[in-house]
Design a protein around this motif. Structure first.
Motif, short mmCIF file in Angstrom:
data_model
loop_
_atom_site.label_atom_id
_atom_site.label_comp_id
_atom_site.label_asym_id
_atom_site.label_seq_id
_atom_site.Cartn_x
_atom_site.Cartn_y
_atom_site.Cartn_z
N TYR A 270 40.52 32.18 49.69
CA TYR A 270 39.91 33.40 50.23
C TYR A 270 39.63 34.41 49.11
O TYR A 270 38.52 34.95 49.00
N TYR A 271 40.63 34.63 48.26
CA TYR A 271 40.47 35.62 47.19
C TYR A 271 39.53 35.12 46.09
O TYR A 271 38.79 35.92 45.49
N GLU B 233 41.77 44.67 49.72
CA GLU B 233 42.03 43.30 50.18
C GLU B 233 43.33 42.76 49.58
O GLU B 233 44.09 42.07 50.26
N LEU B 234 43.58 43.06 48.32
CA LEU B 234 44.84 42.63 47.70
C LEU B 234 46.03 43.36 48.32
O LEU B 234 47.11 42.79 48.48
N GLU C 108 47.08 33.99 37.63
CA GLU C 108 48.03 35.07 37.93
C GLU C 108 48.15 35.29 39.43
O GLU C 108 49.25 35.52 39.95
N LEU C 109 47.03 35.21 40.12
CA LEU C 109 47.06 35.38 41.57
C LEU C 109 47.81 34.24 42.24
O LEU C 109 48.60 34.47 43.18
N ARG D 187 53.55 41.57 40.66
CA ARG D 187 52.92 41.29 39.38
C ARG D 187 51.71 42.20 39.22
O ARG D 187 51.14 42.69 40.20
N ASP D 188 51.31 42.39 37.97
CA ASP D 188 50.21 43.31 37.68
C ASP D 188 48.88 42.58 37.92
O ASP D 188 48.23 42.10 36.99
N ILE D 189 48.48 42.47 39.19
CA ILE D 189 47.21 41.84 39.52
C ILE D 189 46.18 42.87 39.94
O ILE D 189 45.06 42.52 40.32
N GLN D 190 46.56 44.15 39.89
CA GLN D 190 45.63 45.21 40.28
C GLN D 190 44.74 45.65 39.11
O GLN D 190 43.91 46.55 39.29
#
Length: 366
Positions: free
Chosen positions: A257-258, A44-45, A125-126, A55-58
């Protein structure tokens, strides 16, 4: 004094081992669910990765994927241990392994809790990633003939129609950027040239928005040009009349949504953590009760099980002393290894004279 001491008969121990065997297999399924949720969040991301900053959102989905795989492995081993513990004699093969297994599983359950909390802490962060990414995507919206950016127009249009949003924070964001390429501007028209010259950066700014901002539910034909010019449209007042554009910004729409997804995943992970903790508690009772049976020597006798053999304070004090003793041992080893001549007798004093007799003694004897 033992913490939460419980007395077990042989029947209760056998039933506990059987129940824990089933619960461990259920935990294997929950581990697969955690892995699937992490994979789903990662996909989804990735879907909106074109409008997100690098950015390191994973790290959240990666953590869930890793935790899910480890949960499957740990609980598979736990199921095998509990299955063998139904027979006291088979417990002997796992006796030395069970305590390290319980300790490792305890720290693993802590990682599961961290994964749940990370789902709730990813908001800021998101949001920052979406803010920067959407700003860049809107800035390159017009570059349909530039390699590497030609897809952004379609991406932004599909995003605004799918999530029913417009701009980054709202539709007025489009007023501040040039979203029409110069190749589609008629430079022979004085109005176009004057508008470009009037801008300090030489941009063609419009009081309008792309078509994808139009609200399909509005009964009125979409007004996407000269939005704030009341005289340009019949029976129109932009300050009082509800616009037929999507009013919500895309950053807010994507964030909602997220956040909904991550809160649902976080709740699932939190429930999984409580379930894993309860299974671990049962395994600890099984391990201590079986060890006490071995001490008594009668496999059919009653035995006590507990979470901690001593109180919390005594256990903490004992562990602290163990850590201190290990630290002192390392210091001694370091000091010993640091001086290679330690405990080595000096050769200068070892050979005094003939037959290893000191010189003074030789003189007196002679």
């Amino acid at each position: 004094m033992a913490v939460l001491r419980v007395k077990f008969t042989k029947t209760k121990r056998d039933k506990l081992a059987q129940v824990l065997w089933i619960l461990n297999w259920i935990s294997v399924v929950t581990g697969a669910i955690l892995f699937s949720l992490g994979l789903f969040l990662k996909v989804e991301l990735h879907k909106q990765g074109e409008v997100m900053a690098e950015r390191d959102i994973q790290y959240v989905p990666n953590t869930l994927i890793a935790v899910g795989l480890i949960a499957c492995a740990i609980n598979f081993l736990g199921g095998k241990i509990c299955y063998d513990c139904v027979d006291t004699t088979k417990f002997l093969r796992w006796k030395l392994i069970m305590l390290p297994y319980i300790i490792c599983t305890f720290f693993f359950t802590f990682c599961v809790l961290v994964g749940a909390l990370m789902c709730y802490c990813m908001h800021w962060e998101l949001e920052e990633s979406l803010n920067l990414g959407l700003t860049e995507a809107m800035r390159f919206y017009k570059d349909t003939d530039t390699p590497g950016r030609c897809f952004l127009k379609r991406t932004v249009d599909m995003l605004q129609m799918q999530f029913q949003c417009c701009g980054n924070n709202g539709y007025k964001d489009w007023f501040q950027i040039q979203w029409i390429s110069n190749r589609y501007l008629d430079m022979s028209q004085k109005e176009v040239v004057d508008r470009i010259r009037s801008n300090v950066d030489g941009k063609f700014l419009l009081n309008g928005v792309p078509f994808s901002c139009c609200n399909i539910n509005s009964p009125r034909p979409c007004i996407q040009q000269q939005i704030t010019n009341n005289s340009a449209h019949f029976n129109y007042e932009h300050q009082t009349e509800e616009l037929n554009l999507w009013m919500k910004g895309c950053r807010q729409a994507l964030l909602e949504y997220y956040i909904h997804i991550m809160q649902s995943i976080g709740l699932t992970v939190l429930i999984t953590w409580l379930f894993e903790l309860s299974v671990l508690t049962g395994v600890r009772y099984l391990q201590t009760s079986l060890e006490n049976v071995l001490r008594q020597g009668d496999p059919n006798s009653e035995s006590d099980g507990w979470l901690l053999e001593n109180s919390f304070m005594e256990t903490a004090r004992m562990n602290l002393n163990i850590i201190k003793s290990l630290g002192k041992g390392n210091q001694i080893d370091t000091a010993t290894n640091g001086d290679p001549n330690i405990n080595v007798p000096s050769t200068s004093k070892a050979h005094y004279g003939p037959d290893n007799v000191p010189p003074k003694q030789i003189t007196e004897d002679s």
